[in-house]
Scaffold this motif. Sequence first.
Motif, PDB file in Angstrom:
ATOM      1  N   VAL A 196       0.719  -1.139  -0.204  1.00 50.38           N
ATOM      2  CA  VAL A 196      -0.079  -0.044  -0.134  1.00 50.38           C
ATOM      3  C   VAL A 196       0.681   1.172   0.131  1.00 50.38           C
ATOM      4  O   VAL A 196       0.499   2.250  -0.391  1.00 50.38           O
ATOM      5  CB  VAL A 196      -1.027  -0.043   1.290  1.00 50.38           C
ATOM      6  CG1 VAL A 196      -2.150  -1.142   0.958  1.00 50.38           C
ATOM      7  CG2 VAL A 196      -0.314  -0.175   2.447  1.00 50.38           C
ATOM      8  N   ASN A 197       2.204   1.334   0.311  1.00 49.42           N
ATOM      9  CA  ASN A 197       3.118   2.522   0.531  1.00 49.42           C
ATOM     10  C   ASN A 197       3.772   2.375  -0.733  1.00 49.42           C
ATOM     11  O   ASN A 197       4.785   3.056  -0.879  1.00 49.42           O
ATOM     12  CB  ASN A 197       3.920   2.237   1.614  1.00 49.42           C
ATOM     13  CG  ASN A 197       3.056   2.338   3.040  1.00 49.42           C
ATOM     14  OD1 ASN A 197       2.279   3.291   3.286  1.00 49.42           O
ATOM     15  ND2 ASN A 197       3.223   1.421   3.761  1.00 49.42           N
ATOM     16  N   GLY A 198       3.610   1.478  -1.791  1.00 49.45           N
ATOM     17  CA  GLY A 198       4.343   1.503  -2.799  1.00 49.45           C
ATOM     18  C   GLY A 198       5.813   1.065  -3.051  1.00 49.45           C
ATOM     19  O   GLY A 198       6.668   1.262  -3.771  1.00 49.45           O
ATOM     20  N   GLY A 236      -3.923  -5.105   0.442  1.00 49.98           N
ATOM     21  CA  GLY A 236      -3.662  -3.766  -0.140  1.00 49.98           C
ATOM     22  C   GLY A 236      -2.792  -3.811  -1.176  1.00 49.98           C
ATOM     23  O   GLY A 236      -2.538  -2.753  -1.762  1.00 49.98           O
ATOM     24  N   ALA A 237      -2.148  -5.054  -1.338  1.00 51.41           N
ATOM     25  CA  ALA A 237      -1.174  -5.187  -2.263  1.00 51.41           C
ATOM     26  C   ALA A 237      -1.626  -5.164  -3.755  1.00 51.41           C
ATOM     27  O   ALA A 237      -2.827  -5.109  -3.967  1.00 51.41           O
ATOM     28  CB  ALA A 237      -0.178  -6.406  -2.258  1.00 51.41           C
ATOM     29  N   CYS A 257       1.893   5.221 -19.831  1.00 45.24           N
ATOM     30  CA  CYS A 257       0.721   5.024 -19.200  1.00 45.24           C
ATOM     31  C   CYS A 257       1.020   3.643 -18.229  1.00 45.24           C
ATOM     32  O   CYS A 257       2.022   3.031 -18.205  1.00 45.24           O
ATOM     33  CB  CYS A 257      -0.619   4.845 -19.961  1.00 45.24           C
ATOM     34  SG  CYS A 257      -0.515   3.169 -20.944  1.00 45.24           S
ATOM     35  N   PHE A 258       0.046   3.411 -17.272  1.00 45.10           N
ATOM     36  CA  PHE A 258       0.064   2.137 -16.343  1.00 45.10           C
ATOM     37  C   PHE A 258      -1.339   1.719 -15.967  1.00 45.10           C
ATOM     38  O   PHE A 258      -2.352   2.445 -16.154  1.00 45.10           O
ATOM     39  CB  PHE A 258       0.832   2.770 -14.996  1.00 45.10           C
ATOM     40  CG  PHE A 258       0.212   3.515 -14.245  1.00 45.10           C
ATOM     41  CD1 PHE A 258      -0.422   3.060 -12.978  1.00 45.10           C
ATOM     42  CD2 PHE A 258       0.248   4.922 -14.211  1.00 45.10           C
ATOM     43  CE1 PHE A 258      -1.096   3.639 -11.914  1.00 45.10           C
ATOM     44  CE2 PHE A 258      -0.546   5.774 -13.368  1.00 45.10           C
ATOM     45  CZ  PHE A 258      -1.330   5.065 -12.250  1.00 45.10           C
ATOM     46  N   ALA A 259      -1.124   0.686 -15.416  1.00 45.91           N
ATOM     47  CA  ALA A 259      -2.473  -0.124 -15.087  1.00 45.91           C
ATOM     48  C   ALA A 259      -2.128  -0.833 -13.752  1.00 45.91           C
ATOM     49  O   ALA A 259      -1.082  -1.108 -13.513  1.00 45.91           O
ATOM     50  CB  ALA A 259      -3.158  -1.030 -16.138  1.00 45.91           C
ATOM     51  N   ARG A 284      -1.651   4.852  -5.387  1.00 42.45           N
ATOM     52  CA  ARG A 284      -3.029   5.020  -5.657  1.00 42.45           C
ATOM     53  C   ARG A 284      -3.787   5.933  -5.068  1.00 42.45           C
ATOM     54  O   ARG A 284      -4.975   5.706  -4.742  1.00 42.45           O
ATOM     55  CB  ARG A 284      -3.595   3.507  -5.816  1.00 42.45           C
ATOM     56  CG  ARG A 284      -3.037   2.370  -6.328  1.00 42.45           C
ATOM     57  CD  ARG A 284      -3.568   1.168  -5.996  1.00 42.45           C
ATOM     58  NE  ARG A 284      -2.348   0.655  -5.014  1.00 42.45           N
ATOM     59  CZ  ARG A 284      -2.607  -0.191  -4.264  1.00 42.45           C
ATOM     60  NH1 ARG A 284      -3.945  -1.057  -4.290  1.00 42.45           N
ATOM     61  NH2 ARG A 284      -1.664  -0.872  -3.347  1.00 42.45           N
ATOM     62  N   LYS A 285      -3.271   7.246  -5.079  1.00 43.68           N
ATOM     63  CA  LYS A 285      -3.892   8.016  -4.461  1.00 43.68           C
ATOM     64  C   LYS A 285      -4.390   9.259  -5.368  1.00 43.68           C
ATOM     65  O   LYS A 285      -5.515   9.770  -5.179  1.00 43.68           O
ATOM     66  CB  LYS A 285      -2.939   8.896  -3.598  1.00 43.68           C
ATOM     67  CG  LYS A 285      -2.303   8.166  -2.347  1.00 43.68           C
ATOM     68  CD  LYS A 285      -3.259   7.881  -1.188  1.00 43.68           C
ATOM     69  CE  LYS A 285      -2.786   6.887  -0.212  1.00 43.68           C
ATOM     70  NZ  LYS A 285      -3.738   6.739   0.755  1.00 43.68           N
TER      71      LYS A 285
END
Length: 307
Positions: A196-198, A236-237, A257-259, A284-285
């Motif tokens: 979740v923290n990247g 959350g991963a 771009c990304f997904a 993802r913010k």
Amino acid sequence: MSDVNKTIQKWHASFRKGTDFDSWGQLVEAIDEYQILARQLQKEVQSPNSSDFTEEQKKTLVKIATCLELRSASLQCTQSTEEFKLEELKKLETIIQNILTYNKEFPYDVQPVPLRKILAPGEEENLELEEEEDAAAGAGSTEAFPPRAPASQGTLLPRLPSEPGMSLLTLKIEKIGLKDAGQCIDPYMTISVKDVNGVDLNPVQDTPVASRKEDTYIHFSVEVEIQRHVEKLPKGAAIFFEFKHYKPKKRFTSTKCFAFMEMDEIKPGPIVIELYKKPTDFKRKKLQLLTKKQLYLHLHQTLHKDS
């Protein structure tokens, strides 16, 4: 302390930080640090106002930057046959510390001609903006670009050994839809798994360059083995897919771009996921869709469970 000595001290601290990460096995962080330092050394040498270093010292700085690139490339490509080892890189520490007085022959025969720019995180967006402004102003050039590095063969990893009661995930990247698909040069995907923290949970993998382009699609048809059992992925991963391509005008590889796919989306069968604007937001913010058109990343999931 003079400004030039402060700069050298900053370079040395960055060098130590990178080699420490490398020694601890924090390869993503090491690569980032090496690339940032290499870019700083290159910018110093290329600056028209740089008078702090002699021409010979500048040549040495470029060779150090090249060695940083070589080590970074070795960490990113596990199948490389010409690995530049950490022990070899560490021998350059005293040179960078004593660059103002160093007068010996450089220990490695490297060609200090980087073919692609190495960018610190965030820099590529500025260069992209410059390119767009040049295009808007009608600034173009017909001159041939210099030769560039061969197309990536990818850094995909084999499937992990199975464990009783545990599931492994294979993701087949089938195709991506883009309105300018035919214009993308040497397109490939970078796949990573973040918490979740990247923060990276798995080794980052690159696909080979895409197999073909057709209308608004770029086809990959390549399988990626996720390097952790599904049951061991934390809440959350997410699995990230960054679409990258080569920008000949600026001579660097850019993220277009990304997904991403979250844990509750892991299930056997096909899945279509939305594309977002860069820069990649691993936390993802602040997500912005790339387009309103019906263009997506097409995947197929296979779960392998050892009962």
